[in-house]
Design a protein around this motif. Sequence first.
Motif, PDB file in Angstrom:
ATOM      1  N   LEU A 122       0.831  -1.204   0.000  1.00 45.32           N
ATOM      2  CA  LEU A 122       0.000   0.000   0.000  1.00 45.32           C
ATOM      3  C   LEU A 122       0.867   1.257   0.000  1.00 45.32           C
ATOM      4  O   LEU A 122       0.526   2.262  -0.629  1.00 45.32           O
ATOM      5  N   ALA A 123       2.002   1.202   0.710  1.00 50.99           N
ATOM      6  CA  ALA A 123       2.918   2.339   0.687  1.00 50.99           C
ATOM      7  C   ALA A 123       3.515   2.522  -0.707  1.00 50.99           C
ATOM      8  O   ALA A 123       3.688   3.645  -1.182  1.00 50.99           O
ATOM      9  N   MET A 124       3.825   1.405  -1.376  1.00 54.79           N
ATOM     10  CA  MET A 124       4.346   1.485  -2.742  1.00 54.79           C
ATOM     11  C   MET A 124       3.324   2.131  -3.670  1.00 54.79           C
ATOM     12  O   MET A 124       3.666   3.007  -4.487  1.00 54.79           O
ATOM     13  N   ALA A 125       2.068   1.716  -3.556  1.00 55.32           N
ATOM     14  CA  ALA A 125       1.026   2.282  -4.405  1.00 55.32           C
ATOM     15  C   ALA A 125       0.913   3.789  -4.192  1.00 55.32           C
ATOM     16  O   ALA A 125       0.761   4.560  -5.144  1.00 55.32           O
ATOM     17  N   ALA A 126       1.025   4.212  -2.934  1.00 59.74           N
ATOM     18  CA  ALA A 126       0.944   5.643  -2.636  1.00 59.74           C
ATOM     19  C   ALA A 126       2.127   6.391  -3.228  1.00 59.74           C
ATOM     20  O   ALA A 126       1.967   7.479  -3.804  1.00 59.74           O
ATOM     21  N   GLN A 127       3.332   5.819  -3.102  1.00 61.48           N
ATOM     22  CA  GLN A 127       4.511   6.509  -3.630  1.00 61.48           C
ATOM     23  C   GLN A 127       4.501   6.578  -5.148  1.00 61.48           C
ATOM     24  O   GLN A 127       4.988   7.550  -5.730  1.00 61.48           O
ATOM     25  N   LEU A 128       3.965   5.567  -5.788  1.00 63.57           N
ATOM     26  CA  LEU A 128       3.914   5.564  -7.248  1.00 63.57           C
ATOM     27  C   LEU A 128       2.686   6.296  -7.793  1.00 63.57           C
ATOM     28  O   LEU A 128       2.586   6.539  -8.994  1.00 63.57           O
ATOM     29  N   GLY A 129       1.745   6.624  -6.915  1.00 63.11           N
ATOM     30  CA  GLY A 129       0.520   7.258  -7.384  1.00 63.11           C
ATOM     31  C   GLY A 129      -0.339   6.333  -8.197  1.00 63.11           C
ATOM     32  O   GLY A 129      -1.013   6.756  -9.136  1.00 63.11           O
ATOM     33  N   VAL A 130      -0.338   5.040  -7.843  1.00 65.65           N
ATOM     34  CA  VAL A 130      -1.052   4.007  -8.599  1.00 65.65           C
ATOM     35  C   VAL A 130      -2.138   3.394  -7.731  1.00 65.65           C
ATOM     36  O   VAL A 130      -1.877   2.967  -6.599  1.00 65.65           O
ATOM     37  N   SER A 131      -3.352   3.337  -8.257  1.00 68.03           N
ATOM     38  CA  SER A 131      -4.436   2.627  -7.579  1.00 68.03           C
ATOM     39  C   SER A 131      -4.349   1.155  -7.935  1.00 68.03           C
ATOM     40  O   SER A 131      -4.451   0.782  -9.107  1.00 68.03           O
ATOM     41  N   LEU A 132      -4.161   0.307  -6.920  1.00 68.22           N
ATOM     42  CA  LEU A 132      -4.002  -1.126  -7.189  1.00 68.22           C
ATOM     43  C   LEU A 132      -5.285  -1.762  -7.707  1.00 68.22           C
ATOM     44  O   LEU A 132      -5.241  -2.846  -8.303  1.00 68.22           O
ATOM     45  N   THR A 133      -6.402  -1.106  -7.486  1.00 64.43           N
ATOM     46  CA  THR A 133      -7.688  -1.649  -7.963  1.00 64.43           C
ATOM     47  C   THR A 133      -8.395  -0.632  -8.853  1.00 64.43           C
ATOM     48  O   THR A 133      -9.609  -0.435  -8.743  1.00 64.43           O
ATOM     49  N   HIS A 134      -7.640   0.023  -9.718  1.00 62.64           N
ATOM     50  CA  HIS A 134      -8.240   0.982 -10.665  1.00 62.64           C
ATOM     51  C   HIS A 134      -9.311   0.247 -11.471  1.00 62.64           C
ATOM     52  O   HIS A 134      -9.046  -0.780 -12.096  1.00 62.64           O
ATOM     53  N   ARG A 135     -10.515   0.776 -11.463  1.00 63.23           N
ATOM     54  CA  ARG A 135     -11.635   0.031 -12.042  1.00 63.23           C
ATOM     55  C   ARG A 135     -11.525  -0.189 -13.546  1.00 63.23           C
ATOM     56  O   ARG A 135     -12.205  -1.050 -14.099  1.00 63.23           O
ATOM     57  N   ASP A 136     -10.671   0.581 -14.216  1.00 65.85           N
ATOM     58  CA  ASP A 136     -10.476   0.360 -15.651  1.00 65.85           C
ATOM     59  C   ASP A 136      -9.504  -0.781 -15.941  1.00 65.85           C
ATOM     60  O   ASP A 136      -9.384  -1.219 -17.090  1.00 65.85           O
ATOM     61  N   HIS A 137      -8.797  -1.253 -14.906  1.00 67.29           N
ATOM     62  CA  HIS A 137      -7.742  -2.233 -15.146  1.00 67.29           C
ATOM     63  C   HIS A 137      -7.807  -3.484 -14.270  1.00 67.29           C
ATOM     64  O   HIS A 137      -7.344  -4.547 -14.689  1.00 67.29           O
ATOM     65  N   ALA A 138      -8.305  -3.380 -13.048  1.00 68.57           N
ATOM     66  CA  ALA A 138      -8.226  -4.521 -12.124  1.00 68.57           C
ATOM     67  C   ALA A 138      -9.449  -4.594 -11.231  1.00 68.57           C
ATOM     68  O   ALA A 138      -9.943  -3.566 -10.748  1.00 68.57           O
ATOM     69  N   GLN A 139      -9.939  -5.812 -11.033  1.00 69.47           N
ATOM     70  CA  GLN A 139     -11.076  -6.042 -10.152  1.00 69.47           C
ATOM     71  C   GLN A 139     -10.669  -6.628  -8.796  1.00 69.47           C
ATOM     72  O   GLN A 139     -11.486  -6.790  -7.908  1.00 69.47           O
ATOM     73  N   SER A 140      -9.390  -6.965  -8.649  1.00 65.00           N
ATOM     74  CA  SER A 140      -8.922  -7.531  -7.386  1.00 65.00           C
ATOM     75  C   SER A 140      -7.425  -7.323  -7.270  1.00 65.00           C
ATOM     76  O   SER A 140      -6.746  -6.956  -8.237  1.00 65.00           O
ATOM     77  N   VAL A 141      -6.910  -7.541  -6.072  1.00 62.22           N
ATOM     78  CA  VAL A 141      -5.483  -7.416  -5.812  1.00 62.22           C
ATOM     79  C   VAL A 141      -5.042  -8.605  -4.978  1.00 62.22           C
ATOM     80  O   VAL A 141      -5.791  -9.082  -4.115  1.00 62.22           O
ATOM     81  N   ARG A 142      -3.832  -9.106  -5.260  1.00 60.36           N
ATOM     82  CA  ARG A 142      -3.282 -10.229  -4.508  1.00 60.36           C
ATOM     83  C   ARG A 142      -1.927  -9.823  -3.924  1.00 60.36           C
ATOM     84  O   ARG A 142      -1.136  -9.168  -4.602  1.00 60.36           O
ATOM     85  N   PHE A 143      -1.666 -10.290  -2.691  1.00 56.34           N
ATOM     86  CA  PHE A 143      -0.341 -10.197  -2.104  1.00 56.34           C
ATOM     87  C   PHE A 143       0.190 -11.620  -2.039  1.00 56.34           C
ATOM     88  O   PHE A 143      -0.421 -12.490  -1.415  1.00 56.34           O
ATOM     89  N   VAL A 144       1.325 -11.864  -2.689  1.00 51.98           N
ATOM     90  CA  VAL A 144       1.844 -13.221  -2.843  1.00 51.98           C
ATOM     91  C   VAL A 144       3.278 -13.276  -2.339  1.00 51.98           C
ATOM     92  O   VAL A 144       4.081 -12.371  -2.625  1.00 51.98           O
ATOM     93  N   THR A 145       3.610 -14.315  -1.584  1.00 45.73           N
ATOM     94  CA  THR A 145       4.987 -14.487  -1.153  1.00 45.73           C
ATOM     95  C   THR A 145       5.860 -14.941  -2.317  1.00 45.73           C
ATOM     96  O   THR A 145       5.446 -15.768  -3.139  1.00 45.73           O
ATOM     97  N   GLY A 146       7.060 -14.393  -2.389  1.00 49.78           N
ATOM     98  CA  GLY A 146       7.961 -14.711  -3.489  1.00 49.78           C
ATOM     99  C   GLY A 146       8.954 -15.802  -3.179  1.00 49.78           C
ATOM    100  O   GLY A 146       9.779 -16.149  -4.023  1.00 49.78           O
ATOM    101  N   HIS A 147       8.913 -16.354  -1.951  1.00 44.84           N
ATOM    102  CA  HIS A 147       9.813 -17.472  -1.666  1.00 44.84           C
ATOM    103  C   HIS A 147       9.245 -18.332  -0.555  1.00 44.84           C
ATOM    104  O   HIS A 147       8.456 -17.880   0.269  1.00 44.84           O
ATOM    105  N   SER A 148       9.657 -19.574  -0.538  1.00 42.81           N
ATOM    106  CA  SER A 148       9.252 -20.534   0.489  1.00 42.81           C
ATOM    107  C   SER A 148      10.363 -20.655   1.516  1.00 42.81           C
ATOM    108  O   SER A 148      11.350 -19.909   1.491  1.00 42.81           O
ATOM    109  N   ARG A 149      10.236 -21.609   2.438  1.00 45.76           N
ATOM    110  CA  ARG A 149      11.240 -21.772   3.484  1.00 45.76           C
ATOM    111  C   ARG A 149      12.610 -22.113   2.927  1.00 45.76           C
ATOM    112  O   ARG A 149      13.637 -21.783   3.505  1.00 45.76           O
ATOM    113  N   ASN A 150      12.643 -22.787   1.774  1.00 41.48           N
ATOM    114  CA  ASN A 150      13.932 -23.160   1.196  1.00 41.48           C
ATOM    115  C   ASN A 150      14.487 -22.100   0.249  1.00 41.48           C
ATOM    116  O   ASN A 150      15.489 -22.311  -0.436  1.00 41.48           O
ATOM    117  N   GLY A 151      13.807 -20.946   0.181  1.00 41.47           N
ATOM    118  CA  GLY A 151      14.294 -19.849  -0.636  1.00 41.47           C
ATOM    119  C   GLY A 151      13.830 -19.863  -2.070  1.00 41.47           C
ATOM    120  O   GLY A 151      14.135 -18.935  -2.830  1.00 41.47           O
TER     121      GLY A 151
END
Length: 495
Positions: free
Chosen positions: A360-389
């Motif tokens: 959310l801080a990134m979206a504010a700094q970039l001035g980007v709405s993560l759920t802009h209705r012209d482009h996205a109906q949902s938002v996901r937060f996803v982990t980029g690594h597991s316990r083994n990296g």
Amino acid sequence: MNIRSLQRNSNPRPGASDQRLAALATLPVFYKLYGRTALVAGGSDAAAWKAELLAAAGAEVHVFAEQLDPAFLSLIARPSVSGAFVWHQRPWSGDSFKGMQIAICDAATEGEAQAFSCAARAAGVAVNVIDKPAWCDFQFGSIVNRSPAVIAISTDGAAPILGQAIRRRIETLIPPSLAKWAQLAHTIRGAVNERLAPGGARRAFWEGFVDRAFGAEPTGGTARQLLAGADALGRSTSHRTGRVTLVGAGPGDPELLTLKAVRALQAADVILFDDLVSADVLELARREAKRMLVGKRGGRESCRQDDINATMIKLAKAGKHVVRLKGGDPMIFGRAGEEIARLQDEGIAVSVVPGITAALAMAAQLGVSLTHRDHAQSVRFVTGHSRNGELPADLDWAGIADARTTTVFYMGGRTAGAIATRLTEKGMDPSMPVVISRSVARKGFVCWTGTLRDLARGMAIVGYDEPVLIGVGPVFAGLNEGQIGVPSRLASLTP
């Protein structure tokens, strides 16, 4: 040379270990004026404001002026909330200072200011000349009034507007109802001291009192309830168990902390903080609180989660209020679920204070709405690594590849190439806009913008020495593709 001279001439090195207090421009004191006399010279609106302050503190204010501003006349015509006014319809003189505790003047000229100041000092009276600090023994600060809790802010006359700005910030932290709680504390303090000896039980009582003081106003039965609680603490022979508060420190900027987070930091006995918590956030913590770094950073030596859990349990069972301070939000990739379950298994009270997560801080700094209705109906937060990296094996890549969803990958710097491959394999257009943001809401914030096909190359440009977020989706279109740094149109948003 006598001892006094030796002490005055000593000049300990700034930051020396034995230096407990830095130099003070002025000595902050709270001076009782109830039933005493004070002098105010001048009939202006500015003099009226100072006279009103003195009377509110219970002083008998003697006003020397041939004429009074209409606001001043209105002030002395109505009953004072505490003190009183006496108007002497003539200029001040040397005799005016007899019996006065303090003296204040609104001088029209530098000569009058000097004369008034010299006369007051000759009479042994502390003096203030409005807006002329060279002739003042003391200054009036900006005031936050929750009497009997009173806060004053001084800039030693250098920047009154800064003092006012500080006051406004403090006003937001302290609810008006705190005045009634402060009055209640004054009323019951003697009874509490009779019931509880100095030590752990008495401190536990007042900690509980403070927790309630920042909530709803006290009622007619609150004092009775509090004293009943003090009686129970006095009868208790069992060891008091402490508590743990999981606090979201946000992405780094201390101004993004919630008021509740600041209050938790101010009430902590021990703070266990992550490696990503900024020094500016820790500056808001209680000075007496012990601070323990339990850093957890990908690709670096870290404290084991089991050790962190054991430390929290040990401290809480010793009666401490432990604040577990986590970057971002504790409930977003913060291992909070494991910590809560472990603490509850041990019978330790635990609460959570949410924080602003980095996406959310990134979206504010970039001035980007993560759920802009012209482009996205949902938002996901996803982990980029597991316990083994590596990338987690059980992610729904088909769902993540949905072009109408904005996806933000946390901790995905070292798996950026694999992320791009998986999304492309599941049908995402290689030209899908992406952004990599480093040090979000912190000093050194930069971002790289480009397309999914170039994600690995962009990550190599940004580097792996600081945590990054990877944003994927149409909402990131329009940023300067291929750029590294801070987009010029967003420069004002950086900390």
